[in-house]
Motif scaffolding. Structure first.
Motif, mmCIF file in Angstrom:
data_model
loop_
_atom_site.group_PDB
_atom_site.id
_atom_site.type_symbol
_atom_site.label_atom_id
_atom_site.label_comp_id
_atom_site.label_asym_id
_atom_site.label_seq_id
_atom_site.Cartn_x
_atom_site.Cartn_y
_atom_site.Cartn_z
ATOM 1 N N PRO A 140 0.850 -1.197 0.000
ATOM 2 C CA PRO A 140 0.000 0.000 0.000
ATOM 3 C C PRO A 140 0.885 1.246 0.000
ATOM 4 C CG PRO A 140 -0.647 -1.532 1.720
ATOM 5 C CD PRO A 140 0.624 -2.052 1.141
ATOM 6 N N ASP A 141 0.495 2.224 -0.816
ATOM 7 C CA ASP A 141 1.273 3.448 -0.967
ATOM 8 C C ASP A 141 1.651 4.082 0.362
ATOM 9 O OD1 ASP A 141 1.551 3.523 -3.594
ATOM 10 O OD2 ASP A 141 0.398 5.357 -3.925
ATOM 11 N N LEU A 142 0.645 4.190 1.222
ATOM 12 C CA LEU A 142 0.843 4.949 2.448
ATOM 13 C C LEU A 142 1.855 4.270 3.356
ATOM 14 C CD1 LEU A 142 -0.296 7.577 3.265
ATOM 15 C CD2 LEU A 142 -1.937 6.379 4.712
ATOM 16 N N VAL A 143 1.793 2.946 3.396
ATOM 17 C CA VAL A 143 2.744 2.199 4.224
ATOM 18 C C VAL A 143 4.158 2.424 3.702
ATOM 19 C CG1 VAL A 143 3.472 -0.094 4.925
ATOM 20 C CG2 VAL A 143 1.035 0.452 4.813
ATOM 21 N N LEU A 144 4.286 2.304 2.375
ATOM 22 C CA LEU A 144 5.589 2.492 1.763
ATOM 23 C C LEU A 144 6.126 3.889 2.059
ATOM 24 C CD1 LEU A 144 7.584 1.042 -0.018
ATOM 25 C CD2 LEU A 144 6.426 1.963 -2.005
ATOM 26 N N LEU A 145 5.248 4.886 1.872
ATOM 27 C CA LEU A 145 5.647 6.267 2.133
ATOM 28 C C LEU A 145 6.102 6.421 3.574
ATOM 29 C CD1 LEU A 145 2.913 8.400 0.360
ATOM 30 C CD2 LEU A 145 5.336 8.360 -0.114
ATOM 31 N N GLY A 146 5.280 5.881 4.496
ATOM 32 C CA GLY A 146 5.591 6.005 5.909
ATOM 33 C C GLY A 146 6.944 5.413 6.235
ATOM 34 N N TYR B 35 10.300 14.275 -0.358
ATOM 35 C CA TYR B 35 10.567 14.174 -1.799
ATOM 36 C C TYR B 35 10.975 12.754 -2.159
ATOM 37 C CZ TYR B 35 11.075 19.322 -1.878
ATOM 38 O OH TYR B 35 10.894 20.650 -1.787
ATOM 39 N N VAL B 36 11.959 12.260 -1.427
ATOM 40 C CA VAL B 36 12.514 10.946 -1.771
ATOM 41 C C VAL B 36 11.440 9.873 -1.681
ATOM 42 C CG1 VAL B 36 14.165 9.190 -1.075
ATOM 43 C CG2 VAL B 36 14.829 11.592 -1.083
ATOM 44 N N ALA B 37 10.692 9.887 -0.564
ATOM 45 C CA ALA B 37 9.695 8.842 -0.376
ATOM 46 C C ALA B 37 8.652 8.896 -1.483
ATOM 47 C CB ALA B 37 9.034 9.004 0.985
ATOM 48 N N MET B 38 8.173 10.103 -1.796
ATOM 49 C CA MET B 38 7.104 10.184 -2.796
ATOM 50 C C MET B 38 7.614 9.855 -4.193
ATOM 51 S SD MET B 38 4.562 13.179 -1.744
ATOM 52 C CE MET B 38 4.379 13.724 -0.080
ATOM 53 N N CYS B 39 8.821 10.322 -4.516
ATOM 54 C CA CYS B 39 9.343 10.014 -5.851
ATOM 55 C C CYS B 39 9.516 8.510 -6.018
ATOM 56 C CB CYS B 39 10.681 10.715 -6.095
ATOM 57 S SG CYS B 39 10.490 12.483 -6.245
ATOM 58 N N LEU B 40 9.991 7.853 -4.959
ATOM 59 C CA LEU B 40 10.216 6.414 -5.057
ATOM 60 C C LEU B 40 8.910 5.636 -5.112
ATOM 61 C CD1 LEU B 40 13.272 5.741 -2.739
ATOM 62 C CD2 LEU B 40 13.169 5.910 -5.212
ATOM 63 N N THR B 41 7.827 6.277 -4.693
ATOM 64 C CA THR B 41 6.547 5.580 -4.689
ATOM 65 C C THR B 41 5.729 5.898 -5.933
ATOM 66 O OG1 THR B 41 6.612 5.966 -2.324
ATOM 67 C CG2 THR B 41 4.595 5.045 -3.203
ATOM 68 N N PHE B 42 5.794 7.158 -6.377
ATOM 69 C CA PHE B 42 4.840 7.614 -7.393
ATOM 70 C C PHE B 42 5.264 7.354 -8.827
ATOM 71 C CE2 PHE B 42 2.946 11.065 -4.458
ATOM 72 C CZ PHE B 42 2.369 10.063 -3.722
ATOM 73 N N LEU C 219 0.042 13.439 -10.541
ATOM 74 C CA LEU C 219 1.007 13.249 -9.454
ATOM 75 C C LEU C 219 1.114 14.496 -8.594
ATOM 76 C CD1 LEU C 219 3.972 11.165 -10.801
ATOM 77 C CD2 LEU C 219 1.936 10.488 -9.570
ATOM 78 N N PHE C 220 0.957 15.644 -9.243
ATOM 79 C CA PHE C 220 1.010 16.895 -8.495
ATOM 80 C C PHE C 220 -0.035 16.877 -7.384
ATOM 81 C CE2 PHE C 220 0.243 21.385 -7.786
ATOM 82 C CZ PHE C 220 1.515 21.916 -7.867
ATOM 83 N N ILE C 221 -1.247 16.505 -7.744
ATOM 84 C CA ILE C 221 -2.322 16.420 -6.745
ATOM 85 C C ILE C 221 -1.997 15.350 -5.706
ATOM 86 C CG2 ILE C 221 -4.740 15.898 -6.405
ATOM 87 C CD1 ILE C 221 -5.178 16.740 -9.298
ATOM 88 N N ALA C 222 -1.574 14.200 -6.201
ATOM 89 C CA ALA C 222 -1.306 13.099 -5.277
ATOM 90 C C ALA C 222 -0.253 13.508 -4.252
ATOM 91 C CB ALA C 222 -0.837 11.875 -6.057
ATOM 92 N N ALA C 223 0.778 14.230 -4.701
ATOM 93 C CA ALA C 223 1.843 14.638 -3.791
ATOM 94 C C ALA C 223 1.296 15.570 -2.725
ATOM 95 C CB ALA C 223 2.965 15.315 -4.568
ATOM 96 N N ILE C 224 0.466 16.537 -3.130
ATOM 97 C CA ILE C 224 -0.082 17.488 -2.162
ATOM 98 C C ILE C 224 -0.965 16.764 -1.151
ATOM 99 C CG2 ILE C 224 -1.677 19.415 -1.943
ATOM 100 C CD1 ILE C 224 -0.483 20.464 -4.551
ATOM 101 N N LYS C 225 -1.773 15.847 -1.659
ATOM 102 C CA LYS C 225 -2.666 15.140 -0.739
ATOM 103 C C LYS C 225 -1.862 14.260 0.226
ATOM 104 C CE LYS C 225 -5.706 13.461 -3.729
ATOM 105 N NZ LYS C 225 -6.933 13.158 -4.488
ATOM 106 N N ASN C 226 -0.829 13.631 -0.291
ATOM 107 C CA ASN C 226 -0.051 12.755 0.579
ATOM 108 C C ASN C 226 0.787 13.522 1.585
ATOM 109 O OD1 ASN C 226 -0.170 9.691 0.042
ATOM 110 N ND2 ASN C 226 -0.456 10.668 -1.927
ATOM 111 N N GLU C 227 1.191 14.738 1.210
ATOM 112 C CA GLU C 227 1.892 15.575 2.186
ATOM 113 C C GLU C 227 0.975 15.795 3.385
ATOM 114 O OE1 GLU C 227 2.171 18.760 4.548
ATOM 115 O OE2 GLU C 227 1.040 19.301 2.770
#
Ligand SMILES: Nc1ncnc2c1ncn2[C@@H]1O[C@H](COP(=O)(O)OP(=O)(O)OP(=O)(O)O)[C@@H](O)[C@H]1O
Ligand code: SF4
Ligand SMILES: [Mg+2]
Lengths: 432, 355
Positions: free
Chosen positions: A266-272, A297-304, A358-366
């Motif tokens: 799951p994205d969120l787990v990976l990000l965390g 940055y690193v976490a989201m780039c590696l996930t998205f 991805l722009f939206i996804a990044a903002i939401k995940n932040e």
């Protein structure tokens, strides 16, 4: 170059895009957000440069200084004041008065401890009381103190009144009290006054910081994260996907294996997990606030990168069978050159669409990560604001969560509309 | 370069594909020479290996699932010749291409051996202007300056008879018609003055009038530039009018070859003869009679018959035909033919053509 731009402006896709009013409005909103983000960024830069060289002092230009990291953290008024100048319930108006009177009282109480320069110390304490541009009135300490005591007595009588709501005499008295309290301070005029109104327009948070300034400042943080993550992740995904599709063989196996494996988490787990890996490192250092976003940055780039990678890989698989790719090879170009110069440009429309998603996804995940305490560590952001407001919401104070959500909502909505419109405009199957 | 000397010699070319059902040999032991300024037509039914042959020469077959046999030789004769500012990075003399390394092929492709494809609609990159695409090829293969490349691009477009080349150079492929795009493809293929032009069914996707224009253009360019052309087509009418020599292929093999007049007047192989009889013609010979067709289908490459590959469909077949495959040997009139019982008598009909 110029003819290219003109051609793009006159192209079918551009004409179709311009006919879509919502899309144009969305583009305007995004441009505004971008401009604000850029503004905040450059003010911070100017300030840092001015401080280190002494060439200028941005603080002496209040309009320029209105939005900066420093201002986002500055106390501008009593705690948890509602916005729009609304003080809906008399109790709250009374609380606001009390907050101001208490601040003054703390300063005057210094006198009790005695000592040589107590006068000066009181003066210093009064000068420190600072609600944005509102300062304590510049009068002799004794006079101010007498006035303060009078107002305090006035306050006490009203505070004793059992039900402020129903007592017909209470409201005029409250208004008098507010006027008397205001007389203890000097309200700024002109630009400073306008800025003060602006700062208080959405109320203050639990530390008396301006919610408006925080929300606007957070635009910068959001756009910074959105841009960096969307650009890097889209390019990374596009390159990997295109390389896999174009070269096939083990390159493709590796790319597909990598994204299948990553997307099974799951994205969120990976990000965390990825963000968590950075705790305690240089990127987690309060003295280096400029590095604090790097883990995000690193976490989201590696996930998205997975999304664009999948899509671009599919497209390049299709393109590489087309004759122009073969024709380019028949001219003699190397495979790598053909991939980068001939195949990839034909996926540009997909990259655009992925970028906006991805722009939206990044903002939401932040926001989500900050809410979980894993996100933005220094300064503020919409996620931090929402996190802070959890306790306020319990007390019925919605200004902070409302402001953060509204600012984010507008940006995300605008981007959704924009990417829809882009998809429509570039899709050759939609005629019109 | 003097006409008549070979620019390209193909010897024993075999191209194989690894498929799920085993290795298939799509082109088997094909040999031919292509001389400077000559037009060689390759004809044959669909699937007989014409495209695979041309792509083998360009080394454009997918590396993953195909290979050329070790005996295959594709020799490009690199003779000194004056070219407009070409970067000459190839050693003079014979260059073997069948097993050449990638850098050699990068210098050969486009600069020495160029290729145009069947589908003009998708042969140009849609996101770049045609000027950009011409410039890109010139930049890669020549030392011309920016201005020189531009002049040459315009000149090439004028050569392929595109009106207003100065404006057209800024246009994108989608702004051009199919015929114009094929003209641009020809310009792109010829801009670096190659010795050999391989045209794989260059007119099949175009309508008849445009076909004729493109063919006339190519014939004119050949005469003017002295480029050897390897021309792949289904249209025997085009062959009669346009080619110098013909190579007839069947099931990946050359079954007959020779000058165009001999092939049309005295076809020796039963397949060649059947192929010629199946051309519709103006005139009254066929009125009221169905057009001759060749019965049966091409055998699958996966289980080719042991003897003559045409045996199933051949009217002249005898017992021994299916036992051992005939070799490509000089036939009754001295031209090579792969048949035990070739025709001796000339064919009565006039060569077919667009009449
Ligand atoms: N990538 C491939 N993988 C496996 N077999 C292939 C491949 N490409 C071609 N072949 C085989 O090679 C044979 C010859 O194909 P080729 O394309 O050369 O025919 P052709 O003579 O050009 O036919 P057409 O006139 O239809 O273009 C075909 O029968 C096909 O089965
Ligand atoms: S060898 Fe026999 S079967 Fe084959 S083409 Fe000649 S006559 Fe026909
Ligand atoms: Mg073919």
């Amino acid at each position: 170059m110029l003819t290219g731009l003109k051609r793009a402006w006159e192209s079918r896709a551009a004409r179709k895009f311009r006919r879509n009013r919502m899309a144009v409005a969305a583009l305007a909103v995004i441009a505004l957000y971008l401009a604000v983000g850029l503004w905040v960024l450059s003010v911070d830069g100017l300030k840092a440069l001015g401080d280190s060289t002494g060439w200028w002092n941005v603080r002496s230009a209040p309009l320029v200084d209105a939005l900066s990291t420093e201002q986002a953290g500055a106390v501008v008024g009593p705690l948890e004041e509602p916005g729009f100048g609304i003080k809906p319930r008399p109790e709250e108006r009374l609380t606001a008065v009390k907050a101001r009177l208490d601040d003054l009282g703390k300063a005057f109480r210094l006198r009790a401890r005695g000592g040589e320069d107590r006068e000066a110390r009181i003066r210093a304490a009064l000068a420190e009381i600072n609600y944005g541009a509102v300062r304590v009135a510049d009068r002799p300490v004794e006079e101010l103190r007498a006035q303060w005591e009078a107002v305090k007595r006035q306050y006490d009588t009203i505070a004793e009144s059992p039900n402020l709501d129903r007592d017909p005499a209470a409201l005029p008295a409250l208004r008098d009290l507010e006027a008397a309290t205001a007389a203890l301070f000097t309200e700024p005029g002109g630009v400073r006054g306008f800025l003060q109104d602006f700062r208080l327009s959405l109320g203050t948070d639990r530390q008396g910081r301006s919610i408006m300034v925080k929300a606007v400042y957070s635009i910068k943080v959001a756009i910074q994260i959105g841009l960096v993550v969307a650009i890097v992740a889209t390019l990374l995904g596009a390159l990997l996907g295109a390389a896999g599709a174009f070269f096939g063989g083990w390159v493709d196996y590796f790319v597909v294996w990598l994204y299948s494996t990553l997307s099974s988490l799951p994205d969120l787990v990976l990000l965390g997990v990825l963000v968590f890996m950075f705790t305690g490192s240089v990127f987690d250092d309060v003295n280096r606030p400029y590095l604090s976003l790097v883990p995000l940055y690193v976490a989201m780039c590696l996930t998205f990168w997975i999304g664009p990678c999948r899509i671009i890989r599919g497209e390049v698989l299709k393109i590489k069978e087309l004759e122009y790719v073969q024709a380019a090879t028949a001219i003699g170009f190397s495979r790598l050159y053909v991939l980068i110069r001939h195949a990839l440009p034909n996926t540009l429309h997909l990259m655009f669409i992925n970028f906006s998603l991805l722009f939206i996804a990044a903002i939401k995940n932040e926001v989500v990560l900050s809410f979980l305490g894993l996100g933005v560590k220094s300064g503020t952001s919409w996620g931090l604001m929402i996190q802070e407001s959890t306790q306020q919401v319990i007390n019925g104070f919605y200004w902070q969560i409302g402001a953060a959500t509204a600012f984010m909502f507008v940006l995300v909505l605008a981007f959704n509309i924009l990417s829809d419109a882009l998809q429509d405009a570039f899709d050759p199957k939609h005629v019109g | 370069m003097p006409a008549g000397e070979p620019v390209l010699s193909v010897r024993g070319l075999s191209a194989c594909f690894r498929t799920d059902l085993g290795v298939v040999t799509a082109v088997d032991d094909v040999s031919f020479d292509l001389s400077a300024g000559e037009t060689l037509a390759i004809v044959g039914e669909s699937g007989c290996g014409k495209t695979v042959t041309s792509k083998s020469i360009m080394r454009l077959l997918p590396e993953r699932n195909s290979f050329l046999s070790d005996q295959s030789r594709i020799i490009y004769h690199n003779r000194p010749r004056r070219r407009a500012a070409a970067k000459d990075r190839l050693p003079p003399g014979e260059i073997e291409l069948a097993h050449a390394d990638a850098p050699t092929m990068h210098h050969v492709r486009g600069a020495r051996i160029a290729m145009i494809f069947q589908e003009p609609m998708t042969s140009l990159n849609p996101v770049f202007t045609i000027g950009w695409q011409l410039d890109e090829a010139l930049k890669y293969h020549t030392d011309l300056s920016r201005r020189g490349r531009r002049r040459r691009a315009v000149e090439m477009l004028r050569l392929v008879e595109i009106a207003n080349p100065e404006q057209r150079i800024h246009e994108y492929p989608h702004q051009l018609s199919g015929g114009m795009r094929q003209r641009v493809m020809i310009a792109l293929a010829l801009c670096c003055e190659p010795d050999v032009l391989i045209a794989d069914e260059p007119t099949t996707a175009l309508d008849v009038t445009i076909q004729a224009q493109i063919l006339d253009l190519m014939a004119g360019l050949k005469a003017r530039l002295g480029t050897a052309i390897m021309f792949i087509t289904h249209n025997l009418g085009v062959v009669a009018q346009f080619a110098d020599r013909v190579l007839v292929m069947y099931a990946g093999r050359v079954i007959e070859s020779g000058p165009v007049r001999d092939i049309f007047h005295r076809p020796q192989h039963p397949y060649t003869r059947a192929l010629l009889d199946s051309i519709p013609r103006a005139g009254n010979r066929h009125r009221g009679r169905p057009l001759a067709t060749i019965e049966g289908i091409v055998p699958s490459l996966l289980n080719l018959p042991g003897g003559c590959k045409f045996a199933d469909r051949c009217p002249r077949r005898r017992e021994n035909c299916v036992e051992r495959e005939p070799a490509l040997e000089p036939g009754p009139d001295g031209r090579p033919v792969r048949c035990y019982y070739p025709h001796h008598e000339p064919r009565v009909a006039e060569p077919g053509g667009r009449t």
